[in-house]
Scaffold this motif. Structure first.
Motif, PDB file in Angstrom:
ATOM      1  N   GLY A  73     -48.475  -3.550  40.302  1.00  0.00           N
ATOM      2  CA  GLY A  73     -49.652  -4.265  40.779  1.00  0.00           C
ATOM      3  C   GLY A  73     -50.138  -5.362  39.847  1.00  0.00           C
ATOM      4  O   GLY A  73     -50.346  -6.503  40.265  1.00  0.00           O
ATOM      5  N   HIS A  74     -50.335  -5.015  38.583  1.00  0.00           N
ATOM      6  CA  HIS A  74     -50.881  -5.986  37.625  1.00  0.00           C
ATOM      7  C   HIS A  74     -50.536  -5.514  36.227  1.00  0.00           C
ATOM      8  O   HIS A  74     -50.129  -4.364  36.024  1.00  0.00           O
ATOM      9  CB  HIS A  74     -52.402  -6.128  37.811  1.00  0.00           C
ATOM     10  N   TYR A  75     -50.751  -6.391  35.265  1.00  0.00           N
ATOM     11  CA  TYR A  75     -50.283  -6.123  33.898  1.00  0.00           C
ATOM     12  C   TYR A  75     -51.237  -5.167  33.174  1.00  0.00           C
ATOM     13  O   TYR A  75     -52.262  -5.578  32.635  1.00  0.00           O
ATOM     14  CB  TYR A  75     -50.174  -7.449  33.142  1.00  0.00           C
ATOM     15  N   GLU A  76     -50.885  -3.897  33.212  1.00  0.00           N
ATOM     16  CA  GLU A  76     -51.611  -2.860  32.464  1.00  0.00           C
ATOM     17  C   GLU A  76     -50.598  -1.776  32.123  1.00  0.00           C
ATOM     18  O   GLU A  76     -49.550  -1.666  32.775  1.00  0.00           O
ATOM     19  CB  GLU A  76     -52.744  -2.245  33.296  1.00  0.00           C
ATOM     20  N   ALA A  77     -50.938  -0.938  31.159  1.00  0.00           N
ATOM     21  CA  ALA A  77     -49.955   0.019  30.638  1.00  0.00           C
ATOM     22  C   ALA A  77     -49.473   1.003  31.698  1.00  0.00           C
ATOM     23  O   ALA A  77     -48.284   1.331  31.745  1.00  0.00           O
ATOM     24  CB  ALA A  77     -50.540   0.771  29.451  1.00  0.00           C
ATOM     25  N   ASP A  78     -50.380   1.492  32.555  1.00  0.00           N
ATOM     26  CA  ASP A  78     -49.900   2.471  33.543  1.00  0.00           C
ATOM     27  C   ASP A  78     -49.071   1.791  34.640  1.00  0.00           C
ATOM     28  O   ASP A  78     -48.160   2.380  35.204  1.00  0.00           O
ATOM     29  CB  ASP A  78     -51.042   3.312  34.143  1.00  0.00           C
ATOM     30  N   GLU A  79     -49.364   0.536  34.917  1.00  0.00           N
ATOM     31  CA  GLU A  79     -48.607  -0.187  35.937  1.00  0.00           C
ATOM     32  C   GLU A  79     -47.219  -0.616  35.449  1.00  0.00           C
ATOM     33  O   GLU A  79     -46.259  -0.542  36.200  1.00  0.00           O
ATOM     34  CB  GLU A  79     -49.380  -1.430  36.399  1.00  0.00           C
ATOM     35  N   CYS A  80     -47.139  -1.097  34.204  1.00  0.00           N
ATOM     36  CA  CYS A  80     -45.851  -1.678  33.799  1.00  0.00           C
ATOM     37  C   CYS A  80     -45.498  -1.427  32.333  1.00  0.00           C
ATOM     38  O   CYS A  80     -44.587  -2.062  31.804  1.00  0.00           O
ATOM     39  CB  CYS A  80     -45.809  -3.173  34.105  1.00  0.00           C
ATOM     40  N   PRO A 140     -57.948  -5.034  42.580  1.00  0.00           N
ATOM     41  CA  PRO A 140     -59.313  -4.794  42.111  1.00  0.00           C
ATOM     42  C   PRO A 140     -59.594  -5.364  40.730  1.00  0.00           C
ATOM     43  O   PRO A 140     -60.738  -5.536  40.358  1.00  0.00           O
ATOM     44  CB  PRO A 140     -59.403  -3.258  42.085  1.00  0.00           C
ATOM     45  N   HIS A 141     -58.530  -5.668  39.956  1.00  0.00           N
ATOM     46  CA  HIS A 141     -58.721  -6.363  38.680  1.00  0.00           C
ATOM     47  C   HIS A 141     -57.396  -6.989  38.271  1.00  0.00           C
ATOM     48  O   HIS A 141     -56.327  -6.568  38.704  1.00  0.00           O
ATOM     49  CB  HIS A 141     -59.248  -5.424  37.585  1.00  0.00           C
ATOM     50  N   GLY A 142     -57.485  -7.999  37.445  1.00  0.00           N
ATOM     51  CA  GLY A 142     -56.281  -8.683  36.975  1.00  0.00           C
ATOM     52  C   GLY A 142     -56.014  -9.954  37.770  1.00  0.00           C
ATOM     53  O   GLY A 142     -55.878  -9.921  38.987  1.00  0.00           O
ATOM     54  N   GLY A 159     -51.532   0.212  44.778  1.00  0.00           N
ATOM     55  CA  GLY A 159     -51.914   0.180  43.373  1.00  0.00           C
ATOM     56  C   GLY A 159     -53.251   0.848  43.122  1.00  0.00           C
ATOM     57  O   GLY A 159     -53.517   1.952  43.592  1.00  0.00           O
ATOM     58  N   ASP A 160     -54.132   0.147  42.396  1.00  0.00           N
ATOM     59  CA  ASP A 160     -55.420   0.730  42.023  1.00  0.00           C
ATOM     60  C   ASP A 160     -56.454   0.698  43.150  1.00  0.00           C
ATOM     61  O   ASP A 160     -57.550   1.270  42.988  1.00  0.00           O
ATOM     62  CB  ASP A 160     -55.995  -0.007  40.810  1.00  0.00           C
ATOM     63  N   LEU A 161     -56.156   0.024  44.258  1.00  0.00           N
ATOM     64  CA  LEU A 161     -57.107   0.077  45.384  1.00  0.00           C
ATOM     65  C   LEU A 161     -57.244   1.541  45.821  1.00  0.00           C
ATOM     66  O   LEU A 161     -56.264   2.268  45.871  1.00  0.00           O
ATOM     67  CB  LEU A 161     -56.618  -0.758  46.560  1.00  0.00           C
TER      68      LEU A 161
HETATM   69 FE   LIG Z   1     -55.298  -1.208  36.819  1.00  0.00          FE
END
Ligand SMILES: [Fe+2]
Ligand SMILES: [Fe+2]
Length: 251
Positions: A73-80, A140-142, A159-161
């Protein structure tokens, strides 16, 4: 910790790891989704420190070296966060993300060059599976945020939605909007950007049958109604915030 596997739609597997000490007593799940096809795609890499757990779970479904595509979804540790660990075990795998995500993070961060996806571009995985990337900036963010939609099963990898707490069943047909509002109240994880409601509402015409939540169960039911209700809630929150700022400026 253990990683549970459930098939939440035909050929789409949820790999779910429950972490009880995040937001106790309910706890919190981290989910990845494997979309099978001639060219399997995984949505989210999981945290770097959970890589071993997730690799072993994936290996119960396919050989990890068969992975061809890695989305998120977006660049964050849990996502990627575990991107390069996956690229190392799967020599034919390639990260795929939107133009913004590639420009600001992935071109540098990934050990191999990513595939840049235009808004609405489809990756044909073969075997009848087609995954479409949709830009949802700041939602929702990023800045780089996006979702993926598997057309044959009408599954929105959202993703985080709809993030929610707890560790319930893998699939639910219950309310996913109320629990998402509760998690928003707790974490305040959304950007509350003015375009947020519109970005979510734009997904409703897809009429997803399954919403694959990164944090929470997967939802089976009227995805369009759930997306519209979530969009309304964010429009209300953003409107309240703009009103507060406007009143402060006017005062
Ligand atoms: Fe996130
Ligand atoms: Fe997340």
């Amino acid at each position: 910790m253990e990683t549970k596997i459930d098939e939440i739609a035909d050929g789409i597997f949820r790999l779910s790891t429950y972490v009880p000490n995040i937001a106790p007593p309910a706890g919190f799940t981290f989910n990845q989704f494997l979309v099978l096809g001639d060219e399997p795609l995984m949505f989210h890499t999981g945290l770097r420190k959970m890589f071993g757990l997730n690799r072993d779970a994936l290996a119960r479904i396919i050989a990890p070296e068969r992975l061809r595509w890695i989305g998120y979804g977006h660049y964050e540790a849990d996502e990627c966060g575990a991107m390069n660990e996956w690229l190392a075990v799967a020599p034919n795998a390639q990260a795929a993300h939107g133009a913004t995500g590639c420009l600001v993070s992935l071109n540098d961060f990934a050990d191999r060059a990513p595939r840049v996806l235009a808004d609405g571009e489809v990756i044909d995985l073969g075997g009848g599976k087609r995954v479409r990337f949709i830009d949802t900036p700041h939602t929702p963010h990023g800045w780089d945020a996006g979702v993926m939609y598997e057309e044959s099963t009408r599954t929105l990898l959202c993703g985080d939605l709809f993030t929610q707490l707890g560790n319930g069943k893998a699939l639910t047909d219950g309310d996913v909007v109320g629990p998402a509002i509760a998690a928003e109240d707790l974490f305040k994880y959304s950007a509350l950007a003015p375009g947020m409601g519109g970005a979510i509402r734009r997904l409703a015409p897809l009429a997803p049958r399954t919403l694959a939540l990164m944090h929470g169960p997967s939802f089976v039911g009227d995805g369009a109604a759930a997306l519209s209700a979530l969009a309304d809630e964010y429009d209300r929150r953003v409107g309240d915030q703009l009103l507060t700022v406007g009143l402060r400026v006017a005062a």
